[in-house]
Design a protein around this motif. Sequence first.
Motif, PDB file in Angstrom:
ATOM      1  N   GLU A 146      -4.835  -0.951   8.489  1.00 19.38           N
ATOM      2  CA  GLU A 146      -5.300   0.435   8.437  1.00 19.38           C
ATOM      3  C   GLU A 146      -4.841   1.123   7.165  1.00 19.38           C
ATOM      4  OE1 GLU A 146      -5.018   4.582  11.073  1.00 19.38           O
ATOM      5  OE2 GLU A 146      -4.045   2.734  11.761  1.00 19.38           O
ATOM      6  N   ARG A 147      -3.573   0.946   6.822  1.00 23.31           N
ATOM      7  CA  ARG A 147      -3.039   1.562   5.605  1.00 23.31           C
ATOM      8  C   ARG A 147      -3.709   0.981   4.366  1.00 23.31           C
ATOM      9  NH1 ARG A 147      -1.586   5.497   2.429  1.00 23.31           N
ATOM     10  NH2 ARG A 147      -0.036   4.914   0.873  1.00 23.31           N
ATOM     11  N   GLY A 148      -3.949  -0.338   4.362  1.00 23.75           N
ATOM     12  CA  GLY A 148      -4.613  -0.963   3.237  1.00 23.75           C
ATOM     13  C   GLY A 148      -6.029  -0.446   3.043  1.00 23.75           C
ATOM     14  N   GLU A 149      -6.750  -0.273   4.134  1.00 19.03           N
ATOM     15  CA  GLU A 149      -8.127   0.225   4.056  1.00 19.03           C
ATOM     16  C   GLU A 149      -8.163   1.667   3.565  1.00 19.03           C
ATOM     17  OE1 GLU A 149      -9.594  -0.395   7.972  1.00 19.03           O
ATOM     18  OE2 GLU A 149     -10.127  -2.503   7.625  1.00 19.03           O
ATOM     19  N   LYS A 150      -7.182   2.459   3.980  1.00 18.26           N
ATOM     20  CA  LYS A 150      -7.127   3.852   3.554  1.00 18.26           C
ATOM     21  C   LYS A 150      -6.917   3.953   2.051  1.00 18.26           C
ATOM     22  CE  LYS A 150      -4.629   8.185   4.417  1.00 18.26           C
ATOM     23  NZ  LYS A 150      -3.527   8.838   5.178  1.00 18.26           N
ATOM     24  N   LEU A 151      -6.019   3.129   1.516  1.00 15.68           N
ATOM     25  CA  LEU A 151      -5.774   3.140   0.072  1.00 15.68           C
ATOM     26  C   LEU A 151      -6.978   2.580  -0.679  1.00 15.68           C
ATOM     27  CD1 LEU A 151      -3.835   3.678  -2.266  1.00 15.68           C
ATOM     28  CD2 LEU A 151      -2.873   1.388  -1.912  1.00 15.68           C
ATOM     29  N   ALA A 152      -7.576   1.522  -0.155  1.00 17.12           N
ATOM     30  CA  ALA A 152      -8.740   0.904  -0.809  1.00 17.12           C
ATOM     31  C   ALA A 152      -9.892   1.884  -0.945  1.00 17.12           C
ATOM     32  CB  ALA A 152      -9.174  -0.335  -0.027  1.00 17.12           C
ATOM     33  N   ALA A 153     -10.039   2.750   0.045  1.00 11.45           N
ATOM     34  CA  ALA A 153     -11.138   3.725   0.025  1.00 11.45           C
ATOM     35  C   ALA A 153     -11.015   4.680  -1.157  1.00 11.45           C
ATOM     36  CB  ALA A 153     -11.152   4.507   1.334  1.00 11.45           C
ATOM     37  N   THR A 189      -8.557  -5.274  -5.300  1.00  6.80           N
ATOM     38  CA  THR A 189      -8.349  -5.671  -3.905  1.00  6.80           C
ATOM     39  C   THR A 189      -6.958  -5.242  -3.455  1.00  6.80           C
ATOM     40  OG1 THR A 189      -9.810  -7.593  -4.153  1.00  6.80           O
ATOM     41  CG2 THR A 189      -8.301  -7.596  -2.268  1.00  6.80           C
ATOM     42  N   ILE A 190      -6.868  -4.752  -2.230  1.00  6.82           N
ATOM     43  CA  ILE A 190      -5.595  -4.350  -1.644  1.00  6.82           C
ATOM     44  C   ILE A 190      -5.247  -5.329  -0.522  1.00  6.82           C
ATOM     45  CG2 ILE A 190      -4.280  -2.513  -0.518  1.00  6.82           C
ATOM     46  CD1 ILE A 190      -5.269  -1.686  -3.257  1.00  6.82           C
ATOM     47  N   ALA A 191      -4.097  -5.962  -0.634  1.00  3.94           N
ATOM     48  CA  ALA A 191      -3.594  -6.837   0.434  1.00  3.94           C
ATOM     49  C   ALA A 191      -2.363  -6.179   1.033  1.00  3.94           C
ATOM     50  CB  ALA A 191      -3.241  -8.214  -0.114  1.00  3.94           C
ATOM     51  N   ASN A 192      -2.412  -5.905   2.320  1.00  3.03           N
ATOM     52  CA  ASN A 192      -1.296  -5.206   2.956  1.00  3.03           C
ATOM     53  C   ASN A 192      -1.067  -5.730   4.365  1.00  3.03           C
ATOM     54  OD1 ASN A 192       0.708  -3.033   2.744  1.00  3.03           O
ATOM     55  ND2 ASN A 192      -0.449  -2.059   4.383  1.00  3.03           N
ATOM     56  N   ARG A 193       0.162  -5.643   4.804  1.00  2.41           N
ATOM     57  CA  ARG A 193       0.497  -6.141   6.139  1.00  2.41           C
ATOM     58  C   ARG A 193      -0.203  -5.311   7.212  1.00  2.41           C
ATOM     59  NH1 ARG A 193       4.457  -9.552   6.887  1.00  2.41           N
ATOM     60  NH2 ARG A 193       5.452  -8.910   4.942  1.00  2.41           N
ATOM     61  N   THR A 194      -0.252  -3.991   6.996  1.00  4.63           N
ATOM     62  CA  THR A 194      -0.933  -3.099   7.942  1.00  4.63           C
ATOM     63  C   THR A 194      -2.344  -2.844   7.444  1.00  4.63           C
ATOM     64  OG1 THR A 194       1.174  -2.022   8.442  1.00  4.63           O
ATOM     65  CG2 THR A 194      -0.831  -0.885   9.129  1.00  4.63           C
ATOM     66  N   ALA A 203     -12.168  -0.071  -3.449  1.00  5.61           N
ATOM     67  CA  ALA A 203     -11.658  -1.442  -3.504  1.00  5.61           C
ATOM     68  C   ALA A 203     -11.938  -2.186  -2.206  1.00  5.61           C
ATOM     69  CB  ALA A 203     -10.158  -1.420  -3.780  1.00  5.61           C
ATOM     70  N   SER A 204     -11.779  -3.495  -2.265  1.00  2.45           N
ATOM     71  CA  SER A 204     -11.884  -4.328  -1.071  1.00  2.45           C
ATOM     72  C   SER A 204     -10.482  -4.563  -0.509  1.00  2.45           C
ATOM     73  CB  SER A 204     -12.549  -5.659  -1.411  1.00  2.45           C
ATOM     74  OG  SER A 204     -11.802  -6.350  -2.402  1.00  2.45           O
ATOM     75  N   THR A 205     -10.409  -5.099   0.690  1.00  7.64           N
ATOM     76  CA  THR A 205      -9.115  -5.375   1.316  1.00  7.64           C
ATOM     77  C   THR A 205      -8.993  -6.860   1.667  1.00  7.64           C
ATOM     78  OG1 THR A 205      -9.941  -4.865   3.525  1.00  7.64           O
ATOM     79  CG2 THR A 205      -8.933  -3.057   2.279  1.00  7.64           C
ATOM     80  N   MET A 206      -7.761  -7.278   1.880  1.00  8.54           N
ATOM     81  CA  MET A 206      -7.485  -8.660   2.223  1.00  8.54           C
ATOM     82  C   MET A 206      -6.295  -8.696   3.182  1.00  8.54           C
ATOM     83  SD  MET A 206      -5.957 -11.689  -0.226  1.00  8.54           S
ATOM     84  CE  MET A 206      -7.124 -11.376  -1.529  1.00  8.54           C
ATOM     85  N   ARG A 207      -6.338  -9.600   4.137  1.00  6.12           N
ATOM     86  CA  ARG A 207      -5.170  -9.781   4.987  1.00  6.12           C
ATOM     87  C   ARG A 207      -4.068 -10.454   4.181  1.00  6.12           C
ATOM     88  NH1 ARG A 207      -5.532 -12.938  10.079  1.00  6.12           N
ATOM     89  NH2 ARG A 207      -6.345 -14.525   8.651  1.00  6.12           N
ATOM     90  N   LEU A 208      -2.852 -10.040   4.413  1.00  3.19           N
ATOM     91  CA  LEU A 208      -1.740 -10.601   3.654  1.00  3.19           C
ATOM     92  C   LEU A 208      -1.621 -12.112   3.889  1.00  3.19           C
ATOM     93  CD1 LEU A 208       0.300  -9.336   1.723  1.00  3.19           C
ATOM     94  CD2 LEU A 208       1.925  -9.191   3.610  1.00  3.19           C
ATOM     95  N   ALA A 240       0.829  -1.206   0.000  1.00  3.03           N
ATOM     96  CA  ALA A 240       0.000   0.000   0.000  1.00  3.03           C
ATOM     97  C   ALA A 240       0.863   1.256   0.000  1.00  3.03           C
ATOM     98  CB  ALA A 240      -0.928   0.003   1.222  1.00  3.03           C
ATOM     99  N   GLY A 241       2.062   1.146  -0.563  1.00  6.81           N
ATOM    100  CA  GLY A 241       2.972   2.287  -0.615  1.00  6.81           C
ATOM    101  C   GLY A 241       2.717   3.177  -1.813  1.00  6.81           C
ATOM    102  N   GLU A 242       3.630   4.102  -2.037  1.00  2.61           N
ATOM    103  CA  GLU A 242       3.474   5.100  -3.096  1.00  2.61           C
ATOM    104  C   GLU A 242       3.418   4.461  -4.478  1.00  2.61           C
ATOM    105  OE1 GLU A 242       5.733   9.172  -4.683  1.00  2.61           O
ATOM    106  OE2 GLU A 242       6.555   8.005  -3.027  1.00  2.61           O
ATOM    107  N   MET A 243       4.265   3.475  -4.735  1.00  2.00           N
ATOM    108  CA  MET A 243       4.282   2.854  -6.050  1.00  2.00           C
ATOM    109  C   MET A 243       2.975   2.112  -6.330  1.00  2.00           C
ATOM    110  SD  MET A 243       5.697   2.329  -8.925  1.00  2.00           S
ATOM    111  CE  MET A 243       7.426   2.791  -8.779  1.00  2.00           C
ATOM    112  N   ILE A 244       2.488   1.370  -5.354  1.00  3.07           N
ATOM    113  CA  ILE A 244       1.217   0.670  -5.530  1.00  3.07           C
ATOM    114  C   ILE A 244       0.085   1.662  -5.772  1.00  3.07           C
ATOM    115  CG2 ILE A 244      -0.557  -0.649  -4.290  1.00  3.07           C
ATOM    116  CD1 ILE A 244       1.605  -2.409  -5.443  1.00  3.07           C
TER     117      ILE A 244
END
Length: 446
Positions: free
Chosen positions: A222-229, A215-220, A233-238, A195-199
């Motif tokens: 909160e950060r994944g949900e923020k980008l998904a919004a 779908t965004i899969a991220n270790r953190t 998009a939906s989110t997924m646990r890594l 969920a970094g700048e490049m993604i």
Amino acid sequence: MAVWALGINHHSAPLDMRGRFAFALDQIAPTLQGLRTSLTGAGRLHNGVETAILSTCNRTEIYCAADMPALDHTVHWLAHSGGISTDLLRSHSYLLQDGHVARHAFRVASGLDSMVLGEAQILGQMKNAVRAAEDAGALGRTLNQLFQRSFAVAKQVRSSTEIGAHSISMAAAAVRLASQLFEDLSRTRVLFVGAGEMIELVATHFAARNPRQITIANRTQERGEKLAAQFGASTMRLADLPEHLHEYDAVISCTASSLPIIGLGAVESALKKRRHRPIFMVDLAVPRDIEAEVKDLGDVYLYTVDDLASVVRTGQAQRQAAVEQAEVIIDSGVQSFMHWLDQRRPEGGSVSLIRDLHAQADTWRALEIARAKKLLARGENIDQVLEALSRGITQKMLHGTMAELHKGDAEQRAQTADTVSRLFLRSSRPPASEQEPSAVPGTKKL
């Protein structure tokens, strides 16, 4: 003051070797501390050695400044940190000094040394590297000047030339390749890992094609949900990625993991569940997020940052005129920096004299303190010891001055007296040259 830089990049080293020397932002501070300790312990440098590390997917560069260069020691340190021989590192790296360092830093900041000519992302990465060095207490006046001038040159290049025109970013290149595999991207399911700048950049380009699912899969989380919004998009646990990998037609990954997070076995399992429908994969991470062996699978189209090089070079010819204009700006910046650096060197300014004065004063002080400690150890009166201490320091400081006041003819003595008055007599009295000559030791009234 010496300035030097050691680096590897996409021109000099393959992807897997660059991965050995990739440092996450949170690793920079302890790494800088280790480098400074190593350089100081080399017996060549002082505790004020300056260091900074720029680490991106395309490059890792170490910038240093100190009274004396330590090029070989820097190479040995980096080779050891990456677990390779110094000879192998030398064959895939570049070692620069003084003006060549400035030119390289200015070209990097301006996007002239990037895989995507004229791209702006490197400037932000460079600023982050400087901020990390500042926070670690590793950045001094010389490197600060180098980087601040780099930013100023980059700004001038971007405002005065069309270096960024017609450029194709990594993100746009990924979408272009995906559209060659899938006739209609609006029917694809896309998974972004990280969920970094490049993604975020790549997701923005894919979102413009309105894929069926993002779908965004991220270790953190909160950060994944923020980008998904941002993209609906939906989110997924890594941790759930292997179980759901088969659901996605395109997978783009870019994390700071030091080990691959998508293995060969997980992709083979996904292909079986997809009945060998193809998967488009882009690994933008250094070191790799996706195991290299995945590329050998028949129904997987895996691209790394190096594989995208031929795509992003499109339009290079159109920007050649802008490159030539940018090089002229950089030349001027290099000359300006070297002039500033020369002023800090013994042959170009008073820095050496100031350093020598401090060293001489410290030597005198140390001698008198050592003498005072011996007197105190013998039981001498403390007031008498302090008196002798102050008198000894004063005599050492004035001895050379008094000798100079008695040298030369009357005119030379008068000039010396005027200088001494300005340096030592910090009062409202007029300079010695305006006083009666008899007030100056060693002169006679005419």
